[in-house]
Design a protein around this motif. Structure first.
Motif, mmCIF file in Angstrom:
data_model
loop_
_atom_site.group_PDB
_atom_site.id
_atom_site.type_symbol
_atom_site.label_atom_id
_atom_site.label_comp_id
_atom_site.label_asym_id
_atom_site.label_seq_id
_atom_site.Cartn_x
_atom_site.Cartn_y
_atom_site.Cartn_z
ATOM 1 N N PRO A 90 2.328 -1.585 -1.889
ATOM 2 C CA PRO A 90 1.694 -0.506 -2.664
ATOM 3 C C PRO A 90 1.002 -1.031 -3.907
ATOM 4 N N ALA A 91 -0.255 -0.675 -4.043
ATOM 5 C CA ALA A 91 -1.040 -1.105 -5.201
ATOM 6 C C ALA A 91 -2.102 -0.049 -5.472
ATOM 7 N N ALA A 92 -2.310 0.258 -6.723
ATOM 8 C CA ALA A 92 -3.332 1.234 -7.089
ATOM 9 C C ALA A 92 -4.692 0.770 -6.590
ATOM 10 N N GLY A 93 -5.427 1.664 -5.968
ATOM 11 C CA GLY A 93 -6.765 1.343 -5.491
ATOM 12 C C GLY A 93 -6.834 0.759 -4.105
ATOM 13 N N SER A 94 -5.691 0.537 -3.460
ATOM 14 C CA SER A 94 -5.710 -0.047 -2.116
ATOM 15 C C SER A 94 -5.999 1.036 -1.076
ATOM 16 N N ASP A 95 -6.348 0.614 0.116
ATOM 17 C CA ASP A 95 -6.637 1.520 1.224
ATOM 18 C C ASP A 95 -5.317 1.829 1.926
ATOM 19 N N VAL A 96 -4.695 2.926 1.543
ATOM 20 C CA VAL A 96 -3.363 3.260 2.038
ATOM 21 C C VAL A 96 -3.392 3.525 3.539
ATOM 22 N N GLU A 97 -4.406 4.218 4.023
ATOM 23 C CA GLU A 97 -4.478 4.525 5.455
ATOM 24 C C GLU A 97 -4.575 3.250 6.282
ATOM 25 N N ALA B 132 -11.211 -4.955 -4.387
ATOM 26 C CA ALA B 132 -11.685 -6.057 -5.233
ATOM 27 C C ALA B 132 -10.575 -6.733 -6.029
ATOM 28 N N ASN B 133 -9.417 -6.069 -6.193
ATOM 29 C CA ASN B 133 -8.388 -6.607 -7.084
ATOM 30 C C ASN B 133 -7.022 -6.655 -6.399
ATOM 31 N N PRO B 134 -6.840 -7.564 -5.450
ATOM 32 C CA PRO B 134 -5.525 -7.677 -4.811
ATOM 33 C C PRO B 134 -4.495 -8.205 -5.801
ATOM 34 N N PRO B 135 -3.223 -7.872 -5.617
ATOM 35 C CA PRO B 135 -2.182 -8.433 -6.490
ATOM 36 C C PRO B 135 -2.205 -9.956 -6.467
ATOM 37 N N ALA B 136 -1.811 -10.582 -7.571
ATOM 38 C CA ALA B 136 -1.863 -12.040 -7.678
ATOM 39 C C ALA B 136 -1.065 -12.717 -6.576
ATOM 40 N N TYR C 26 0.731 -6.866 5.015
ATOM 41 C CA TYR C 26 -0.549 -6.517 4.400
ATOM 42 C C TYR C 26 -1.685 -7.333 5.002
ATOM 43 N N ARG C 27 -2.898 -6.859 4.758
ATOM 44 C CA ARG C 27 -4.139 -7.619 4.945
ATOM 45 C C ARG C 27 -4.872 -7.580 3.612
ATOM 46 N N ILE C 28 -5.348 -8.729 3.179
ATOM 47 C CA ILE C 28 -5.909 -8.800 1.829
ATOM 48 C C ILE C 28 -7.136 -7.902 1.679
ATOM 49 N N GLU C 29 -7.883 -7.663 2.760
ATOM 50 C CA GLU C 29 -9.084 -6.832 2.630
ATOM 51 C C GLU C 29 -8.752 -5.371 2.325
#
Length: 332
Positions: free
Chosen positions: A83-90, A44-48, A37-40
């Motif tokens: 996988p996280a809701a709201g993340s940039d999947v592409e 606004a809400n990356p997993p803890a 992953y890349r945090i960006e």
């Protein structure tokens, strides 16, 4: 730094590995369940867990942390996004694919959401050279997603593409009883029989965090020739043994669930469910000892070692779990 935090390997962790696991773990390891992953890409809400770790976790970081945890090993991986809701999947898919291409023995799986057009999935798979698909319940259209049926987050059109392109599908089951749930059993069997060139990898030993669910449900999949399991983050005995006994040692793939492997937590079976215990939700104070949680990755390896010994596996069998099964599945 909090020495008992995630993303920190202590002297006690290193001693546990040296004492219990160093003689067991083969030199070459293929990790069939690693999140890059890349945090960006989370917005606004990356997993803890991501927020506590490095800003970028690609191939180099994965290998560095894996070798800190289990020294003197060589690692490759099946990599996919976190996988996280709201993340940039592409963006997550592009990153995982590029990182995996840097190692001739690593592969990448494409995060897929239910609304993706099947032909768009096919085009992306071919362009980025994905070896598999990775679906996840947070993308299901039903609520709560932890009770989602398989078809709501792994569509038949995507399975058809996997069949036609000969891809793996890493499938994390949900619903309260996981592999023991009849709806999950029926969905897996229907997809596997209808699309025999799709190779299903059931994550977390069929989500055997409560091993009795896998022990109870595994017979429903007996005889399927295109179903595998990964070992990721399972920390209770019984699920691995049931898989080896029913499906064969050739159907079990080592997986760490990196970076979940670097959490100080473990799932524990409770009744007909399970609970992830950690310092955040558990008081480890005890009069009889200094109780300190270990890392998930080490706890899971201990259980896998015990399963291999319990099933009287040979060194060659153990090497199959950590490398050769993946080598055959992914054509390494």
């Amino acid at each position: 730094m909090n020495t008992e935090a995630a993303w920190n390997i202590t002297a006690a962790d290193s001693e546990l590995f040296r004492r219990e696991l160093d003689p067991f773990l083969p030199h070459s390891v293929f990790d069939a369940h690693a999140h890059f992953y890349r945090i960006e890409d989370f917005g606004a809400n990356p997993p803890a867990l991501v927020s506590e770790g490095p800003g970028t976790a690609g191939l180099a970081e994965f290998r560095d942390w894996s070798c800190r945890l289990t020294p003197r090993r060589e690692y490759s991986a099946l990599a996919f996004g976190f996988p996280a809701a709201g993340s940039d999947v592409e963006a997550a898919n592009r990153f995982a694919a590029a990182e995996a291409r840097a190692d001739r023995h690593s592969r990448a799986a494409m995060l897929v959401t239910p609304e993706l057009d099947a032909e768009a999935v096919r085009a992306t798979v071919r362009r980025e050279k994905f070896a598999g698909l990775k679906c996840y319940h947070v993308y299901a259209g039903t609520q709560p997603t932890f009770e989602a049926e398989v078809g709501s987050y792994l569509t038949e059109d995507h399975v058809r593409v996997a069949h036609e392109e000969r891809l793996t599908i890493t499938l994390h089951l949900v619903r309260a009883r996981a592999l023991a749930d009849p709806a999950n059993q029926q969905a897996i069997r229907r997809y596997a029989e209808r699309y025999p060139n799709a190779r299903f990898v059931l994550a977390h030993a069929g989500r055997g965090f409560n091993p009795y669910h896998t022990i109870e449900g595994i017979q429903a999949l007996k005889g399927l020739r295109n179903v595998w399991f990964d070992t990721s983050a399972v920390c209770e005995g019984g699920a691995y043994e049931a898989i080896i006994e029913t499906m064969g040692v050739g159907r079990l793939l080592y997986g760490s669930d990196y970076p979940v492997s670097l959490m100080r937590a473990r799932p524990v079976a409770l009744g007909d469910s399970f609970l992830w215990i950690s310092r955040e939700n558990t008081d480890f104070t005890a009069a009889y000892a200094d109780v300190a949680p270990s890392l998930t990755g080490l706890e899971s390896l201990r259980v896998l070692k015990r399963a291999c010994h319990h099933m009287r596996l040979s060194d060659t069998d153990v090497e199959r779990i950590f490398w050769r099964n993946a080598a055959e599945l992914f054509g390494l």
